[in-house]
Design a protein around this motif. Structure first.
Motif, short mmCIF file in Angstrom:
data_model
loop_
_atom_site.label_atom_id
_atom_site.label_comp_id
_atom_site.label_asym_id
_atom_site.label_seq_id
_atom_site.Cartn_x
_atom_site.Cartn_y
_atom_site.Cartn_z
N ILE A 46 0.79 -1.26 0.03
CA ILE A 46 0.09 0.11 0.12
C ILE A 46 0.89 1.28 0.14
O ILE A 46 1.55 1.49 0.91
N THR A 47 0.76 2.18 -1.14
CA THR A 47 1.84 3.05 -1.18
C THR A 47 1.05 4.54 -0.91
O THR A 47 1.68 5.53 -1.15
N LYS A 48 -0.21 4.49 -1.05
CA LYS A 48 -1.08 5.83 -0.55
C LYS A 48 -2.22 5.40 0.26
O LYS A 48 -2.83 4.69 0.07
N PHE A 49 -2.52 6.25 1.46
CA PHE A 49 -3.41 6.27 2.41
C PHE A 49 -3.93 7.68 2.66
O PHE A 49 -3.19 8.47 3.10
N GLN A 50 -5.21 7.73 2.22
CA GLN A 50 -5.51 9.37 2.15
C GLN A 50 -7.06 9.32 2.86
O GLN A 50 -7.69 8.55 2.37
N GLY A 51 -7.26 10.08 3.90
CA GLY A 51 -8.44 10.48 4.42
C GLY A 51 -8.40 11.69 5.41
O GLY A 51 -7.59 11.78 6.26
N GLY A 52 -9.49 12.37 5.30
CA GLY A 52 -9.65 13.24 6.51
C GLY A 52 -8.96 14.71 5.97
O GLY A 52 -7.97 14.59 5.01
N ASN A 53 -9.36 15.89 6.35
CA ASN A 53 -8.73 16.98 5.98
C ASN A 53 -8.72 17.97 7.16
O ASN A 53 -8.33 19.32 6.90
N THR A 54 -8.79 17.35 8.40
CA THR A 54 -8.53 18.23 9.63
C THR A 54 -8.37 17.56 10.91
O THR A 54 -8.49 16.51 10.79
N TRP A 55 -7.86 18.19 12.03
CA TRP A 55 -7.61 17.39 13.18
C TRP A 55 -8.37 16.87 13.94
O TRP A 55 -8.00 15.99 14.93
#
Length: 383
Positions: A227-236
């Motif tokens: 797995i080379t990309k893990f993307q989710g969320g945009n704030t803390w």
């Protein structure tokens, strides 16, 4: 080899290196290749290729194809060579410029001795290897029509310039791309119980799929799931609704390829279900494994030994190579020749040892001439 041919081929190599072009954008490269072929009165086949060139030397059957790739990579060159790329952020970091030059040098020699050829040599200056589309493009326009066997080469920086490597059977990997979408329920980060966290689910999936190679597939079969990309969320402080992941699967056989795909699907779906989420796997087939014909590998190795190369029996590699598509149509072999660089392929400081070029030209020339004779014997049953 005459000095004029050697000088011409070195000039071609420097020109190609200084003016690299990306996959399916090799317009000036194509013009350069055509001009060199026309200069030697080598006939060009007009089959409708947008980029790349197909040409022939000799006549009649059998027909042997020789392939070199011509495209470059989106890398900013960091070498100190005096023929450095003049195109910002584009570089021949995989040596396709040297492959093209070697094939052109062999073509010049074959043209000089055209009357001695026992059949036809078809030259495939192929575009778009780096995005794995070029071989299929050439096959679609008829590049393999009438071809009895095919040979291809690639430089290898881990080998000395007097070394040649190949192997019968799997040489490179099936290269597949995966995308995974996990849909949960968004929530405030302080109240995770009111949502379904796709990040936690994604993390469990990443961990679980590592067991495919260690617990599902035999330890004797090569498998990589990355797995080379893990993307989710945009704030803390917000748990997102969706996570997107990407990666690659590398295997050597169709059977293991199919089993890994099945296991991935099962793991992803079942972990998501157990956590109350939904998950989708999208699988994109890349080029299959290069499967070398044992007879052609042995033949190429025997010629290499005669030409003074040290022959190395190679282990299968988990990189990809679209030459595989040709070998699913006709028998042949893919070989490596040493380019002796301290930096790996696709590195911004990768630099070919140019002393490899002329020995490789001579080798490919003799290999092609003798392969036509071998093909004639195979087709007629003469030994």
């Amino acid at each position: 080899m005459s000095e004029s041919i050697a000088d011409s081929i070195h000039q071609l190599f420097r020109k190609l290196h200084q003016h690299p072009e990306l996959s399916n954008q090799e317009y000036e490269t194509t013009k350069t290749i055509r001009s060199y072929l026309q200069k030697a009165h080598i006939r060009i086949l007009e089959l409708g290729a947008k980029t790349g060139v197909i040409a022939e030397i000799g006549s009649g059957s059998p027909v042997l194809a020789l392939r070199a790739d011509i495209d470059a990579l989106p890398i900013n060159e960091q070498t100190a060579c005096n023929y450095k790329s003049q195109t910002p952020d584009v570089m021949h970091a995989c040596g396709h410029d040297v492959h093209t030059s070697i094939l052109m040098g062999a073509a010049y020699l074959l043209k000089q001795h055209e009357q001695d050829l026992k059949g036809t040599i078809r030259l495939l200056f192929q575009p778009a290897e780096e995005n794995f589309s070029g071989a299929l493009q050439f096959i679609d326009i008829g590049a393999l029509k009438g071809v009895d066997a095919i040979l291809g080469l690639h430089n290898n920086p881990n080998l000395a310039i007097n070394q040649m490597a190949s192997r019968a059977g799997p040489f490179s990997a099936n290269v597949d791309r995966i995308e995974i979408t996990i849909k949960g329920v968004g929530a405030h980060a302080a109240r995770p119980e009111s949502g379904i966290d796709p990040i936690v689910i994604g993390a469990q999936i990443v961990s679980a799929i590592q067991t495919i190679s260690s617990r599902t597939i035999s330890g004797l079969d090569a498998v990589i799931v990355s797995i080379t990309k893990f993307q989710g969320g945009n704030t803390w402080n917000v748990i997102p609704e969706t996570v997107e992941m990407e990666g690659t699967v590398r295997t050597l056989t169709p059977q293991v390829r199919a089993k890994v795909k099945q296991q991935l699907q099962s793991i992803i779906e079942n972990i998501a279900i157990a956590m109350g989420a939904k998950a989708e796997l999208r699988w994109f087939d890349g080029p299959p494994s290069v499967i070398n014909d044992g007879k052609w590998v042995a033949f190429a190795q025997s010629i290499a030994k005669q030409m003074g190369y040290e022959v190395i029996d190679f282990k299968p590699q988990l990189g990809g190579e679209d030459f595989a598509h040709y070998l699913h149509q006709v028998p042949g072999a893919f070989i490596n020749l040493g380019s002796q660089s301290p930096y790996a392929l696709h590195h911004p400081k990768f630099e070919i040892n140019i002393d490899m070029i002329m020995p490789a030209v001579n080798y490919l020339y003799i290999l092609a001439k003798q392969a036509l004779i071998e093909l004639e014997h195979q087709l007629t049953g003469i030994k």
